[in-house]
Design a protein around this motif. Structure first.
Motif, PDB file in Angstrom:
ATOM      1  N   ILE A  30       0.845  -1.190   0.000  1.00 22.83           N
ATOM      2  CA  ILE A  30       0.000   0.000   0.000  1.00 22.83           C
ATOM      3  C   ILE A  30       0.886   1.248   0.000  1.00 22.83           C
ATOM      4  O   ILE A  30       1.938   1.278   0.641  1.00 22.83           O
ATOM      5  N   VAL A  31       0.448   2.266  -0.730  1.00 24.85           N
ATOM      6  CA  VAL A  31       1.055   3.591  -0.639  1.00 24.85           C
ATOM      7  C   VAL A  31       0.171   4.409   0.295  1.00 24.85           C
ATOM      8  O   VAL A  31      -0.981   4.720  -0.034  1.00 24.85           O
ATOM      9  N   ALA A  32       0.692   4.718   1.489  1.00 23.51           N
ATOM     10  CA  ALA A  32      -0.095   5.369   2.539  1.00 23.51           C
ATOM     11  C   ALA A  32       0.107   6.880   2.498  1.00 23.51           C
ATOM     12  O   ALA A  32       1.226   7.374   2.686  1.00 23.51           O
ATOM     13  N   LEU A  33      -0.987   7.612   2.268  1.00 24.56           N
ATOM     14  CA  LEU A  33      -0.921   9.059   2.098  1.00 24.56           C
ATOM     15  C   LEU A  33      -1.974   9.740   2.964  1.00 24.56           C
ATOM     16  O   LEU A  33      -3.014   9.166   3.271  1.00 24.56           O
ATOM     17  N   ARG A  34      -1.715  10.987   3.311  1.00 29.41           N
ATOM     18  CA  ARG A  34      -2.732  11.737   4.015  1.00 29.41           C
ATOM     19  C   ARG A  34      -3.853  12.127   3.068  1.00 29.41           C
ATOM     20  O   ARG A  34      -5.030  11.962   3.360  1.00 29.41           O
ATOM     21  N   VAL A  41      10.185  20.274   0.389  1.00 25.84           N
ATOM     22  CA  VAL A  41       9.361  20.523   1.566  1.00 25.84           C
ATOM     23  C   VAL A  41       7.864  20.495   1.213  1.00 25.84           C
ATOM     24  O   VAL A  41       7.426  21.125   0.243  1.00 25.84           O
ATOM     25  N   HIS A  42       7.104  19.772   2.028  1.00 25.28           N
ATOM     26  CA  HIS A  42       5.656  19.729   1.840  1.00 25.28           C
ATOM     27  C   HIS A  42       5.094  21.142   2.007  1.00 25.28           C
ATOM     28  O   HIS A  42       5.479  21.871   2.938  1.00 25.28           O
ATOM     29  N   PRO A  43       4.190  21.544   1.105  1.00 25.37           N
ATOM     30  CA  PRO A  43       3.662  22.920   1.155  1.00 25.37           C
ATOM     31  C   PRO A  43       3.060  23.313   2.501  1.00 25.37           C
ATOM     32  O   PRO A  43       3.067  24.492   2.858  1.00 25.37           O
ATOM     33  N   SER A  68      10.961  19.979  10.303  1.00 28.21           N
ATOM     34  CA  SER A  68       9.771  19.279  10.801  1.00 28.21           C
ATOM     35  C   SER A  68       9.227  18.315   9.752  1.00 28.21           C
ATOM     36  O   SER A  68       8.678  17.258  10.091  1.00 28.21           O
ATOM     37  N   ASP A  69       9.384  18.666   8.475  1.00 28.43           N
ATOM     38  CA  ASP A  69       8.923  17.798   7.395  1.00 28.43           C
ATOM     39  C   ASP A  69       9.721  16.490   7.380  1.00 28.43           C
ATOM     40  O   ASP A  69       9.156  15.397   7.216  1.00 28.43           O
ATOM     41  N   ILE A  70      11.027  16.589   7.578  1.00 29.39           N
ATOM     42  CA  ILE A  70      11.871  15.400   7.605  1.00 29.39           C
ATOM     43  C   ILE A  70      11.595  14.567   8.861  1.00 29.39           C
ATOM     44  O   ILE A  70      11.584  13.328   8.812  1.00 29.39           O
ATOM     45  N   ILE A  78       8.734   7.465  -1.250  1.00 30.80           N
ATOM     46  CA  ILE A  78       8.802   7.839  -2.665  1.00 30.80           C
ATOM     47  C   ILE A  78       8.617   9.348  -2.734  1.00 30.80           C
ATOM     48  O   ILE A  78       7.663   9.896  -2.184  1.00 30.80           O
ATOM     49  N   THR A  79       9.524  10.028  -3.401  1.00 33.86           N
ATOM     50  CA  THR A  79       9.479  11.485  -3.401  1.00 33.86           C
ATOM     51  C   THR A  79       8.494  12.028  -4.429  1.00 33.86           C
ATOM     52  O   THR A  79       8.181  11.379  -5.429  1.00 33.86           O
ATOM     53  N   GLN A  80       8.046  13.233  -4.125  1.00 28.15           N
ATOM     54  CA  GLN A  80       7.376  14.027  -5.145  1.00 28.15           C
ATOM     55  C   GLN A  80       8.377  14.246  -6.281  1.00 28.15           C
ATOM     56  O   GLN A  80       9.592  14.223  -6.062  1.00 28.15           O
TER      57      GLN A  80
END
Length: 302
Positions: free
Chosen positions: A114-118, A155-157, A164-166, A181-183
């Motif tokens: 599974i690819v787990a995403l918010r 960095v996540h928008p 904090s993102d890391i 897996i990166t953007q």
């Protein structure tokens, strides 16, 4: 215009012949919504399975109600190709009870990745307030899933800071995720700096670069704006000169991808995840070159 004739194939084959180790590949797809796109999708899948990908991932659009489409495609890919598929699961779409039922259904039907995403949450939504970390924990409670999570070299928008993102990524991996897996990105230094930062705080699991094919300049700008991804001036200037010539744009995009894969390989990357956009041409061509497959077997569809 047959653009495949314009590639300096001998140059690229010689360049990639120096790569003595196998490259692992995975591909992202999305469910089709009509018969025509369904046929194109399966043509893409049948061609891409030639490269023995370690998995296909299948997206699930946030708040789109297409979880059943994702499930059906994942099951069919496994049945037809015998290649593992990883459905995207977004916790913003469902309650915890719903997520557990979906996870149990996947596991009981032989879907163990599974690819787990918010996922994106609609304003005023009464659905789950879970984060991706919580989803990873929930999945591990249900079964021993192989889990991929998202990472953001630029960095996540919505992150408070790069650090904090890391840390959030580390939490997801420590909770049981197997890889990140990166953007997509175009500045390799951003990825390398991000990977180094991850390593410095104790992240040892694979940070897989997500590679996006470029088909035309306007599409590139749209995707970059949505993801807040920076585009190098050199790429912008090159596409500006040829943005009205679709065939030339494909050649430019292919060369950019080849250089990215080659440079990242030299920096130790062995797993590449391609965002196919359900299109065959560029990704298939790149994989043929990287895997040293004869051009006589290539039918790019350009």
């Amino acid at each position: 215009m047959n653009t495949s004739n314009l590639y300096k194939k001998d140059f690229f084959f010689e360049k990639f012949s120096k790569i003595g180790e196998d490259i692992r590949i995975s591909f992202e797809l999305f469910p089709s919504k009509d018969n025509f796109s369904e046929k194109k999708l399966w043509n893409t899948i049948q061609k891409l399975k030639l490269f023995n990908p370690i998995f296909f991932s299948v997206t699930h659009g946030a708040n789109s109600g297409n979880e059943n489409l994702t499930y059906s495609l994942v099951k069919k890919i496994k049945k037809v190709t015998n290649i593992n598929s990883a459905p995207h699961l977004t916790c913003s779409d469902f309650t915890k009870v719903e997520l557990k039922k979906i996870a149990q259904k996947y596991w009981e039907n032989g879907i163990s990745q599974i690819v787990a995403l918010r996922g994106d949450e609609l304003e005023g939504s009464s659905k789950s307030k879970m984060e991706a970390f919580d989803l990873v924990c929930l999945l591990k409670e249900v079964a021993n899933f192989d889990i991929s999570v998202a990472a953001y070299p630029e960095v996540h928008p919505k992150a408070k800071s790069a650090h904090s993102d890391i840390l959030n990524l580390k939490n997801k991996l420590d909770a049981g995720a197997n890889r990140a897996i990166t953007q997509f990105f175009f500045k390799i230094d951003h990825y390398l700096h991000f990977r180094d930062k991850c390593f410095s705080i104790g992240i040892k699991k694979d940070i897989v670069p997500g590679i996006l094919p470029i088909y035309n300049f306007d599409q590139l700008l749209r995707f970059a704006k949505l993801g807040k991804v920076s585009i190098p001036k050199g790429i912008q200037n090159t596409f500006e000169n040829f943005k009205n010539d679709i065939d030339i744009c494909k050649i430019i995009g292919s060369n950019i991808m080849l250089e990215m894969v080659y440079t990242l390989f030299k920096e130790g990357v062995r797993h590449f995840h391609f965002y196919t956009l359900n299109r065959l041409e560029i990704v298939y061509l790149i994989c043929c070159i990287v895997n040293q497959i004869s051009f006589k077997k290539i039918n790019t569809g350009f």
